[in-house]
Design a protein around this motif. Structure first.
Motif, PDB file in Angstrom:
ATOM      1  N   VAL A 351      64.918  78.596  44.429  1.00 19.75           N
ATOM      2  CA  VAL A 351      63.957  77.617  44.946  1.00 19.75           C
ATOM      3  C   VAL A 351      64.325  76.257  44.373  1.00 19.75           C
ATOM      4  CG1 VAL A 351      61.524  77.029  45.194  1.00 19.75           C
ATOM      5  CG2 VAL A 351      62.182  79.412  44.837  1.00 19.75           C
ATOM      6  N   SER A 352      64.786  75.336  45.199  1.00 17.87           N
ATOM      7  CA  SER A 352      65.205  74.022  44.689  1.00 17.87           C
ATOM      8  C   SER A 352      64.979  72.936  45.734  1.00 17.87           C
ATOM      9  CB  SER A 352      66.687  74.039  44.299  1.00 17.87           C
ATOM     10  OG  SER A 352      66.932  74.904  43.221  1.00 17.87           O
ATOM     11  N   ASP A 353      64.417  71.794  45.262  1.00 14.73           N
ATOM     12  CA  ASP A 353      64.412  70.617  46.109  1.00 14.73           C
ATOM     13  C   ASP A 353      65.558  69.718  45.637  1.00 14.73           C
ATOM     14  OD1 ASP A 353      63.480  69.664  43.727  1.00 14.73           O
ATOM     15  OD2 ASP A 353      61.526  68.994  44.470  1.00 14.73           O
ATOM     16  N   GLN A 354      65.658  68.522  46.171  1.00 17.52           N
ATOM     17  CA  GLN A 354      66.752  67.630  45.782  1.00 17.52           C
ATOM     18  C   GLN A 354      66.210  66.461  44.972  1.00 17.52           C
ATOM     19  OE1 GLN A 354      68.247  64.886  48.996  1.00 17.52           O
ATOM     20  NE2 GLN A 354      67.384  66.444  50.371  1.00 17.52           N
ATOM     21  N   ASP A 355      66.935  66.124  43.917  1.00 10.20           N
ATOM     22  CA  ASP A 355      66.644  64.950  43.091  1.00 10.20           C
ATOM     23  C   ASP A 355      67.983  64.268  42.851  1.00 10.20           C
ATOM     24  OD1 ASP A 355      63.668  65.395  42.148  1.00 10.20           O
ATOM     25  OD2 ASP A 355      64.677  67.322  41.864  1.00 10.20           O
ATOM     26  N   ASN A 356      68.136  63.026  43.318  1.00  7.21           N
ATOM     27  CA  ASN A 356      69.434  62.381  43.203  1.00  7.21           C
ATOM     28  C   ASN A 356      69.289  60.869  43.193  1.00  7.21           C
ATOM     29  OD1 ASN A 356      69.236  61.722  46.149  1.00  7.21           O
ATOM     30  ND2 ASN A 356      69.545  63.949  46.349  1.00  7.21           N
ATOM     31  N   CYS A 357      70.375  60.199  42.865  1.00  6.32           N
ATOM     32  CA  CYS A 357      70.362  58.740  42.843  1.00  6.32           C
ATOM     33  C   CYS A 357      71.788  58.211  42.982  1.00  6.32           C
ATOM     34  CB  CYS A 357      69.716  58.216  41.559  1.00  6.32           C
ATOM     35  SG  CYS A 357      70.613  58.660  40.062  1.00  6.32           S
ATOM     36  N   LEU A 358      71.914  56.909  43.163  1.00  4.87           N
ATOM     37  CA  LEU A 358      73.210  56.256  43.307  1.00  4.87           C
ATOM     38  C   LEU A 358      73.334  55.116  42.302  1.00  4.87           C
ATOM     39  CD1 LEU A 358      73.891  55.862  47.145  1.00  4.87           C
ATOM     40  CD2 LEU A 358      75.470  56.813  45.468  1.00  4.87           C
ATOM     41  N   ILE A 359      74.444  55.074  41.593  1.00  2.88           N
ATOM     42  CA  ILE A 359      74.786  53.925  40.762  1.00  2.88           C
ATOM     43  C   ILE A 359      75.934  53.194  41.468  1.00  2.88           C
ATOM     44  CG2 ILE A 359      75.667  53.125  38.543  1.00  2.88           C
ATOM     45  CD1 ILE A 359      74.432  55.526  37.226  1.00  2.88           C
ATOM     46  N   LEU A 360      75.741  51.928  41.728  1.00  2.52           N
ATOM     47  CA  LEU A 360      76.745  51.128  42.411  1.00  2.52           C
ATOM     48  C   LEU A 360      77.461  50.227  41.397  1.00  2.52           C
ATOM     49  CD1 LEU A 360      74.609  49.942  45.473  1.00  2.52           C
ATOM     50  CD2 LEU A 360      75.849  52.102  45.175  1.00  2.52           C
ATOM     51  N   SER A 361      78.680  49.897  41.702  1.00  5.03           N
ATOM     52  CA  SER A 361      79.412  48.954  40.874  1.00  5.03           C
ATOM     53  C   SER A 361      78.681  47.611  40.854  1.00  5.03           C
ATOM     54  CB  SER A 361      80.821  48.759  41.424  1.00  5.03           C
ATOM     55  OG  SER A 361      81.448  47.628  40.834  1.00  5.03           O
ATOM     56  N   ASP A 362      78.785  46.887  39.746  1.00  9.05           N
ATOM     57  CA  ASP A 362      78.167  45.568  39.653  1.00  9.05           C
ATOM     58  C   ASP A 362      78.824  44.562  40.590  1.00  9.05           C
ATOM     59  OD1 ASP A 362      76.121  46.127  37.899  1.00  9.05           O
ATOM     60  OD2 ASP A 362      77.330  45.763  36.114  1.00  9.05           O
ATOM     61  N   GLU A 363      79.910  44.962  41.223  1.00 12.40           N
ATOM     62  CA  GLU A 363      80.547  44.102  42.219  1.00 12.40           C
ATOM     63  C   GLU A 363      79.785  44.113  43.547  1.00 12.40           C
ATOM     64  OE1 GLU A 363      84.415  45.710  42.636  1.00 12.40           O
ATOM     65  OE2 GLU A 363      85.039  45.257  40.577  1.00 12.40           O
ATOM     66  N   ALA A 364      78.819  45.036  43.675  1.00  8.32           N
ATOM     67  CA  ALA A 364      78.091  45.179  44.944  1.00  8.32           C
ATOM     68  C   ALA A 364      77.348  43.892  45.307  1.00  8.32           C
ATOM     69  CB  ALA A 364      77.115  46.344  44.860  1.00  8.32           C
ATOM     70  N   GLN A 365      77.373  43.535  46.578  1.00  9.13           N
ATOM     71  CA  GLN A 365      76.653  42.394  47.113  1.00  9.13           C
ATOM     72  C   GLN A 365      75.447  42.889  47.917  1.00  9.13           C
ATOM     73  OE1 GLN A 365      77.600  39.184  46.346  1.00  9.13           O
ATOM     74  NE2 GLN A 365      79.046  40.294  44.999  1.00  9.13           N
ATOM     75  N   PRO A 366      74.440  42.053  48.112  1.00  7.73           N
ATOM     76  CA  PRO A 366      73.242  42.497  48.856  1.00  7.73           C
ATOM     77  C   PRO A 366      73.565  43.117  50.204  1.00  7.73           C
ATOM     78  CG  PRO A 366      72.831  40.377  47.812  1.00  7.73           C
ATOM     79  CD  PRO A 366      74.282  40.677  47.595  1.00  7.73           C
TER      80      PRO A 366
END
Length: 607
Positions: A351-366
């Motif tokens: 029994v599992s739901d999803q928990d996740n996230c994204l780390i982007l490079s500091d070079e990312a623009q809006p």
């Protein structure tokens, strides 16, 4: 209070495990019990005292306290106490006091020891220590360092391809590692020679550095054999170097794995790694309940079962990331997809739901967020299709809050640590279980070490996190054994997740903060906490034994539901357990509560 031998034997036959003894054994045993009358408020024994023997309540009521004078049990007739101390050197692990006028039966220490030796049923019931697990010759129990060829055959990057081929022929191997000193630079296989040298018509004098696979995928010596097989299946490779601290330790090939058995989980990983849509992957993840039953029935320990099941979720995630990039094009800047929750800790069950996230490079623009929003939607939707349902708390990369550049994540953790409000404590508890799944791992390595150092140095934050962790308590009822759910569809059951494994998970997380421990797996955290002195060896041993029993009971419950044709869940009815199982499970919960009490009082059970 006089008790006749007939009445005593009749009483013993109503108490487990004495009810399993022969009548002749009971007749010999009964006269050895001493009858003690204890006044209300009178201490029976103190913590650390030499125990006179095993106590059994015949009449009345006894309160049991931990080292911080917190009541952890109220025992009535037919309840035994003192066995934990007797099986661990003979010194009391708790304190006991009569709360009413009480009559006790005391089996002297020597007689208890003889009974344990003579009667296996008594030993199984009273000895709560984890039995030694027989060594099995399988991928799920074999570390990579036991499988690898060491030392590996190596050559310099300047050796010619012909020289490398001659080296492989001389050693009867299909690959050679290219290194400088102990540092791995690349790997050259017979397939490379065929497809990159011969097929392209390159001269035999071509240096191996020109056609080798640079920076090949590797695993540490502590990886288990199934990690190796799963990596081979997922990435379509047949050779994996074993590396520790940038030092080449050995090499594992497909041939090295032929004697091991982990076919079912490996087949799922292989099929998922080749799938071209989430719907295709869902056919594989639909087999997870069956895999759970097979693994539990095969006698695999809970940490092995959950590790294998989590491997499947990791493969699904990475395959979805690949498909997303094939659809959306290459990412505008480097990124890292991370899992938290049970996937992050490698503790997924049926029994599992999803928990996740994204780390982007500091070079990312809006303007780059449009790409990563689409990538997150693609992956999270795919995970949901595969049975990893959307997180009810929206802790997913589809939420812009959890899809940010690295400097924002540093600010997040800094804010949570410096201002540990209730929401900050909750978020930190989730995010301290992060584990990289796909992308640029370098985005996380510096973040994890700096956050652990800052958290450990802030005693106020640790205190708040400790308080938050102690909100999940084991389901202990002082008078009735277990505190079951009182209403609703799960009435009269135990929540083996939130009141079972979660209290131990919370303890492990706090120990990790106190000791700057980097692993996120609960069992690994507890072992590391013991090794680093955050908790005592005896406290860690008791807690590990308790966690193993609770987690194993949860898995066995889920497997039983699947066998019955039902969906697995976390709600266990104590009535489905035997007296033996209920007694041991309750003792495990008592250990967890004792460790929570120690943590709350700031002792950590240090000896």
């Amino acid at each position: 209070m006089p008790i006749s031998e007939t009445d005593l034997i009749r009483f013993l036959t109503s108490v487990h495990p004495y009810d399993s003894l022969k009548q002749s054994t009971l007749r010999d045993l009964a006269p050895k019990f001493q009858i003690l009358s204890v006044n209300p408020g009178e201490m029976i024994y103190e913590l650390g005292a030499d125990l006179a023997g095993l106590y059994l309540v015949y009449h009345g009521e006894v309160e049991v306290f931990d080292e911080n004078h917190m009541a952890i049990s109220i025992l009535g007739p037919r309840n035994s106490f003192g066995e934990r101390g007797l099986t661990r050197g003979g010194r009391a692990a708790t304190s006991a006091r009569a709360s009413t006028a009480t009559v006790l039966l005391l089996l002297p220490r020597k007689d208890f020891a003889l009974l344990m030796q003579a009667e296996p049923a008594v030993t199984r019931f009273f000895d709560r220590r984890r039995p030694d697990t027989p060594i099995q010759n399988g991928l799920t129990t074999t570390r990579a360092e036991s499988v690898m060829a060491a030392p590996p055959v190596t050559c310099s990057p300047g050796l010619t391809c012909q020289g490398a081929a001659q080296l492989m022929r001389a050693h009867h191997i299909s690959c050679v590692c290219i290194s400088e000193g102990d540092r791995l630079l690349g790997i050259l296989t017979t397939r490379d020679l065929t497809e990159k040298l011969l097929a392209e018509g390159l001269p035999f004098s071509t240096p191996v550095s020109q056609i080798m696979t640079k920076n090949p995928r590797s695993l540490p010596p502590s990886a288990i054999g199934s990690d190796v097989l799963h990596a081979m299946m997922e990435h379509h490779i047949g050779h994996i170097p074993v590396v520790q601290n940038d030092q080449l330790m050995g090499i594992i090939t497909q041939t090295d794995l032929t004697r091991f058995q982990a076919v079912s989980s490996a087949e799922l990983v292989s099929s998922i790694a080749r799938a071209n849509s989430a719907e295709e992957m869902a056919k594989g993840t639909a087999e997870i309940p069956r895999l759970l039953v097979q693994l539990v029935a095969g006698g695999n320990r809970h940490e092995v079962v959950t590790r294998l099941i989590t491997d499947i979720a990791d493969t699904v995630t990475r395959r979805l990331l690949t498909l997303a990039q094939e659809t959306l094009g290459p990412p505008p800047v480097p990124y890292l997809w991370l899992a938290c929750g049970s996937q992050g800790r490698q503790e997924q069950t049926g029994v599992s739901d999803q928990d996740n996230c994204l780390i982007l490079s500091d070079e990312a623009q809006p303007q780059d967020d449009a790409y990563f929003a689409a990538l997150a939607a693609f992956v999270c939707e795919g995970l949901n299709t595969c049975g990893y349902v959307y997180c009810p708390g929206d802790m997913m990369a589809t939420n812009p809050r959890w899809r940010q550049p690295l400097h924002v994540w540093r600010d997040y953790f800094g804010g949570w640590i410096n201002k540990p409000a209730p929401e900050a404590q909750m978020l930190a508890s989730v995010m301290f279980d992060l584990r990289p799944i796909g992308g640029d791992v370098a985005l996380f390595e510096g973040l994890q070490s700096s956050v652990l150092a800052a958290a450990c140095a802030n005693s106020i934050f640790v205190a708040h996190m400790t308080s938050n962790a102690l909100k999940h308590t084991p389901p202990l009822g002082l008078l009735r054994g277990f505190a079951t759910i009182r209403s609703g569809e799960h009435r009269n059951t135990l929540d083996m997740k939130h009141n079972g494994v979660v209290p131990v998970t919370d303890l492990g997380r706090i120990y990790a903060l106190q000791g700057k421990i980097s692993p996120v797996n609960t069992r690994a955290r507890l072992e590391a906490a013991a090794a680093s002195g955050v908790i005592s060896a005896s406290g860690a041993r008791d807690l590990l034994d308790a966690y193993d029993l609770i987690a194993q009971t949860r898995l066995e419950h889920q497997a039983a539901l699947v066998r019955q044709g039902a969906a697995p869940d976390n709600y266990l009815a104590p009535s489905n357990l035997s007296d033996f199982e209920r007694s041991h499970l309750r003792d495990a919960f008592v250990v967890v509560k004792t460790m929570q009490s120690a943590l709350g009082h700031g002792t950590g059970l240090l000896s």
